[in-house]
Design a protein around this motif. Sequence first.
Motif, PDB file in Angstrom:
ATOM      1  N   LEU A 324       0.828  -1.207   0.000  1.00 45.60           N
ATOM      2  CA  LEU A 324       0.000   0.000   0.000  1.00 45.60           C
ATOM      3  C   LEU A 324       0.862   1.255   0.000  1.00 45.60           C
ATOM      4  CD1 LEU A 324      -2.800  -1.035   2.521  1.00 45.60           C
ATOM      5  CD2 LEU A 324      -3.093  -0.565   0.083  1.00 45.60           C
ATOM      6  N   GLU A 325       1.954   1.224   0.739  1.00 46.51           N
ATOM      7  CA  GLU A 325       2.846   2.378   0.766  1.00 46.51           C
ATOM      8  C   GLU A 325       3.502   2.574  -0.597  1.00 46.51           C
ATOM      9  OE1 GLU A 325       6.489   4.237   3.459  1.00 46.51           O
ATOM     10  OE2 GLU A 325       5.816   2.179   3.784  1.00 46.51           O
ATOM     11  N   ALA A 326       3.858   1.458  -1.260  1.00 49.96           N
ATOM     12  CA  ALA A 326       4.487   1.549  -2.576  1.00 49.96           C
ATOM     13  C   ALA A 326       3.524   2.104  -3.621  1.00 49.96           C
ATOM     14  CB  ALA A 326       4.992   0.178  -3.010  1.00 49.96           C
ATOM     15  N   ALA A 327       2.213   1.921  -3.405  1.00 47.82           N
ATOM     16  CA  ALA A 327       1.222   2.449  -4.346  1.00 47.82           C
ATOM     17  C   ALA A 327       1.190   3.968  -4.343  1.00 47.82           C
ATOM     18  CB  ALA A 327      -0.161   1.892  -4.012  1.00 47.82           C
ATOM     19  N   ASN A 328       1.708   4.590  -3.268  1.00 45.32           N
ATOM     20  CA  ASN A 328       1.867   6.048  -3.201  1.00 45.32           C
ATOM     21  C   ASN A 328       0.565   6.795  -3.436  1.00 45.32           C
ATOM     22  OD1 ASN A 328       3.550   8.289  -2.728  1.00 45.32           O
ATOM     23  ND2 ASN A 328       3.771   8.668  -4.911  1.00 45.32           N
ATOM     24  N   ARG A 329      -0.506   6.349  -2.766  1.00 43.06           N
ATOM     25  CA  ARG A 329      -1.802   7.000  -2.908  1.00 43.06           C
ATOM     26  C   ARG A 329      -1.903   8.238  -2.028  1.00 43.06           C
ATOM     27  NH1 ARG A 329      -6.447   2.502  -2.258  1.00 43.06           N
ATOM     28  NH2 ARG A 329      -7.726   4.394  -2.504  1.00 43.06           N
ATOM     29  N   ALA A 330      -2.581   9.264  -2.532  1.00 35.57           N
ATOM     30  CA  ALA A 330      -2.910  10.435  -1.724  1.00 35.57           C
ATOM     31  C   ALA A 330      -4.215  10.125  -0.996  1.00 35.57           C
ATOM     32  CB  ALA A 330      -3.057  11.674  -2.591  1.00 35.57           C
ATOM     33  N   LEU A 331      -4.129   9.855   0.292  1.00 38.23           N
ATOM     34  CA  LEU A 331      -5.281   9.351   1.039  1.00 38.23           C
ATOM     35  C   LEU A 331      -6.036  10.495   1.713  1.00 38.23           C
ATOM     36  CD1 LEU A 331      -3.622   6.183   2.646  1.00 38.23           C
ATOM     37  CD2 LEU A 331      -4.943   6.355   0.534  1.00 38.23           C
ATOM     38  N   LEU A 332      -7.085  10.975   1.046  1.00 42.95           N
ATOM     39  CA  LEU A 332      -7.933  11.996   1.654  1.00 42.95           C
ATOM     40  C   LEU A 332      -8.796  11.395   2.757  1.00 42.95           C
ATOM     41  CD1 LEU A 332      -9.087  13.919  -1.542  1.00 42.95           C
ATOM     42  CD2 LEU A 332      -7.161  14.414  -0.029  1.00 42.95           C
ATOM     43  N   HIS A 333      -9.040  10.089   2.670  1.00 44.17           N
ATOM     44  CA  HIS A 333      -9.787   9.366   3.689  1.00 44.17           C
ATOM     45  C   HIS A 333      -8.959   8.149   4.092  1.00 44.17           C
ATOM     46  CE1 HIS A 333     -13.198  11.858   2.574  1.00 44.17           C
ATOM     47  NE2 HIS A 333     -13.001  11.498   1.323  1.00 44.17           N
ATOM     48  N   PRO A 334      -9.091   7.675   5.327  1.00 44.71           N
ATOM     49  CA  PRO A 334      -8.246   6.564   5.770  1.00 44.71           C
ATOM     50  C   PRO A 334      -8.600   5.249   5.106  1.00 44.71           C
ATOM     51  CG  PRO A 334      -9.860   7.134   7.462  1.00 44.71           C
ATOM     52  CD  PRO A 334      -9.966   8.193   6.405  1.00 44.71           C
ATOM     53  N   LEU A 335      -7.576   4.472   4.804  1.00 45.48           N
ATOM     54  CA  LEU A 335      -7.762   3.096   4.363  1.00 45.48           C
ATOM     55  C   LEU A 335      -8.005   2.217   5.582  1.00 45.48           C
ATOM     56  CD1 LEU A 335      -4.905   2.559   1.730  1.00 45.48           C
ATOM     57  CD2 LEU A 335      -7.328   2.846   1.279  1.00 45.48           C
ATOM     58  N   VAL A 336      -8.749   1.156   5.386  1.00 41.96           N
ATOM     59  CA  VAL A 336      -8.977   0.185   6.456  1.00 41.96           C
ATOM     60  C   VAL A 336      -8.338  -1.144   6.069  1.00 41.96           C
ATOM     61  CG1 VAL A 336     -10.724  -1.246   7.587  1.00 41.96           C
ATOM     62  CG2 VAL A 336     -11.060   1.220   7.418  1.00 41.96           C
ATOM     63  N   VAL A 337      -7.508  -1.669   6.957  1.00 43.27           N
ATOM     64  CA  VAL A 337      -6.921  -2.996   6.774  1.00 43.27           C
ATOM     65  C   VAL A 337      -7.329  -3.845   7.974  1.00 43.27           C
ATOM     66  CG1 VAL A 337      -4.797  -4.352   6.621  1.00 43.27           C
ATOM     67  CG2 VAL A 337      -4.967  -2.151   5.425  1.00 43.27           C
ATOM     68  N   ILE A 338      -8.002  -4.954   7.704  1.00 41.34           N
ATOM     69  CA  ILE A 338      -8.443  -5.855   8.779  1.00 41.34           C
ATOM     70  C   ILE A 338      -7.708  -7.176   8.605  1.00 41.34           C
ATOM     71  CG2 ILE A 338     -10.397  -7.036   9.832  1.00 41.34           C
ATOM     72  CD1 ILE A 338     -12.207  -4.867   8.663  1.00 41.34           C
ATOM     73  N   TRP A 339      -6.937  -7.517   9.611  1.00 39.16           N
ATOM     74  CA  TRP A 339      -6.221  -8.787   9.592  1.00 39.16           C
ATOM     75  C   TRP A 339      -7.038  -9.817  10.371  1.00 39.16           C
ATOM     76  CZ3 TRP A 339      -3.634 -10.838  14.106  1.00 39.16           C
ATOM     77  CH2 TRP A 339      -3.033 -12.075  13.868  1.00 39.16           C
ATOM     78  N   VAL A 340      -7.444 -10.892   9.687  1.00 35.75           N
ATOM     79  CA  VAL A 340      -8.210 -11.965  10.322  1.00 35.75           C
ATOM     80  C   VAL A 340      -7.294 -13.182  10.455  1.00 35.75           C
ATOM     81  CG1 VAL A 340     -10.223 -13.458  10.184  1.00 35.75           C
ATOM     82  CG2 VAL A 340     -10.366 -11.097   9.349  1.00 35.75           C
ATOM     83  N   HIS A 341      -7.002 -13.559  11.692  1.00 38.29           N
ATOM     84  CA  HIS A 341      -6.113 -14.693  11.948  1.00 38.29           C
ATOM     85  C   HIS A 341      -6.949 -15.910  12.308  1.00 38.29           C
ATOM     86  CE1 HIS A 341      -2.895 -16.815  14.531  1.00 38.29           C
ATOM     87  NE2 HIS A 341      -2.761 -17.144  13.254  1.00 38.29           N
ATOM     88  N   LEU A 342      -6.924 -16.910  11.420  1.00 36.40           N
ATOM     89  CA  LEU A 342      -7.650 -18.158  11.645  1.00 36.40           C
ATOM     90  C   LEU A 342      -6.726 -19.151  12.337  1.00 36.40           C
ATOM     91  CD1 LEU A 342     -10.102 -20.001  11.199  1.00 36.40           C
ATOM     92  CD2 LEU A 342      -9.170 -20.552   8.936  1.00 36.40           C
TER      93      LEU A 342
END
Length: 417
Positions: A324-342
């Motif tokens: 995501l950092e390499a994509a170099n997006r201008a984030l006007l709103h926050p991204l959500v990342v949810i890690w689900v550990h099974l």
Amino acid sequence: MEVNHTDMQSDSCDPGRPAAHPGIFPTREAGKSDLQPAERSVDFPVSVVLPAGGTGERTGLQTPKQFCSFLGRPLISYTIQAFERVSWIRSIVVVIAKENMELMTDIVQRFQHRKVRAVPGGSTRHRSICNGVLALGEEEEEEEEEVRPAAGGRPEVVIVHDAVRPFVDEDFLYLIATAAKEHGAAGAIRPLVSTVIATTSEGFLDHSLERAKYRASEMPQGFTYDVIYRAYQRVTYKRDLAAAESIIKDALSRSACVITGGSARAATLADALQEAVGALGTELDVIPDLMGENARCLSKEWNFIQLSVNRSFLSDVEAMLTDLEAANRALLHPLVVIWVHLSDSDELSVSGRAAEPAAIMDLASAAKLRNILLYGIQLHQSKDTERWERSVSRVAEITSALIRERSPALVGQLLQA
């Protein structure tokens, strides 16, 4: 688009530069240009709204700056003239404080402005622009009643500009108008030159934003009439701002990308979540990884769900954050990342295999500096079908709520399903 700004004050105080001075506009009919070979045109109606209801409070002047005189002409008259010189701009609505309506009428008559209509403003700039947009709609009704020529009627594109900025380039207006017609909205931007910081709720420094990813929004801005009309109908009063925020959250929560990592167990869980979360209003796109064509999600999606079933559970989400950092997006709103550990039902008793809350908290703190909200969900595999279905349902509900609410308070938390 990039914009080069001109210092109005320095020009207006230098009598030795008549060619660049706004007061030395050539005398000609409105809408005609000296640059005949380079003249451009559009095949759709364009109108302009100039909010000019300021009181001069910030400048400390007794006279609002739009009415300050330069070489015998009020500043706002130069701005109007700049737009009147553009042949394909059909009409100009100037939004004025009620107490200055008579003064504006006098300026229009004295300097023979032909395309201008003055309307009273509102209590805020927001409401004043809204009044200007509504006035353009009223023009359509009036023209229909009076059976005016086909050139009349509601414009397809509305350009909004500051009344105190007379240096407007026709070529740039053309770019704004055509881009707005194609995309619904367009505007001028410029690179940030100052340090921009984010603060905590207590007013302390939280972190600095990476300037290369952001731009400052400038005038002019263009919109199709339908887009700007609907926008001001939805958000016209202060109490509607909460509704606008809700609209944004709703738009951001309509879809999510689920990454399985190629695991069969993760794929089975993803299929179950796809149905359960979909029933709650969020469409899930299930992919094995973020490579090749799947990498397009990094630049388009606002929500990501990483499913992990292996022992090196944090390596998956660390890799995603790096992508995501390499994509170099201008984030006007926050991204959500949810890690689900099974995990297996007995995994918590095995040393080194249980998810470590402190580790995800540290990772989430670093991600938050990049406007990424990281959450964790621990899910235990159960051989009991009914119990497993209940667990999957809880994961779906938690996931949907995290995507919808985007709560900073839960960032870094490892939730149990």
